[in-house]
Design an enzyme around this catalytic site. Structure first.
Site, PDB file in Angstrom:
ATOM      1  N   ASN A 199       0.823  -1.197   0.000  1.00 45.77           N
ATOM      2  CA  ASN A 199       0.000   0.000   0.000  1.00 45.77           C
ATOM      3  C   ASN A 199       0.861   1.253   0.000  1.00 45.77           C
ATOM      4  OD1 ASN A 199      -2.500  -1.363   0.057  1.00 45.77           O
ATOM      5  ND2 ASN A 199      -2.278  -1.717   2.244  1.00 45.77           N
ATOM      6  N   CYS A 200       0.257   2.338  -0.448  1.00 45.93           N
ATOM      7  CA  CYS A 200       0.895   3.648  -0.489  1.00 45.93           C
ATOM      8  C   CYS A 200       1.503   3.957   0.884  1.00 45.93           C
ATOM      9  CB  CYS A 200      -0.192   4.666  -0.839  1.00 45.93           C
ATOM     10  SG  CYS A 200       0.394   6.333  -1.026  1.00 45.93           S
ATOM     11  N   PRO A 201       2.707   4.459   0.973  1.00 43.15           N
ATOM     12  CA  PRO A 201       3.595   4.894  -0.098  1.00 43.15           C
ATOM     13  C   PRO A 201       4.675   3.871  -0.459  1.00 43.15           C
ATOM     14  CG  PRO A 201       4.427   5.749   1.952  1.00 43.15           C
ATOM     15  CD  PRO A 201       3.199   4.892   2.283  1.00 43.15           C
TER      16      PRO A 201
END
Length: 79
Positions: free
Chosen positions: A17-19
């Site tokens: 998942n981001c980042p």
């Protein structure tokens, strides 16, 4: 399916998942020579915004990107 571009290195950031896809891409680019192409595979939709912005700010070239069935693939040429 044929790959539209050749690459010098490949990063599979699927499931991150981001980042994290962006951070891993930055680390992978650090190990490549100028002009080298990094292929990045991600499943996080936020990676589209992140990688486009990163490429623009860092001076890298986003050569091509695809989005297919929740998988996002990018070809980024190092500045």
């Amino acid at each position: 399916m044929s790959t539209p571009l050749t690459c010098d290195a490949e990063l599979d950031a699927s499931g991150l998942n981001c980042p994290l896809p962006l951070l891993k891409a930055k680390m992978a680019l650090n190990g490549l020579a100028s002009g080298a192409v990094l292929k990045i595979i991600a499943t996080d939709a936020g990676s589209q915004r992140d990688l486009r912005t990163f490429a623009k700010l860092a001076g890298h070239s986003l050569l091509h990107e695809t989005a297919e069935a929740g998988t996002y693939t990018y070809w980024l040429r190092k500045a």
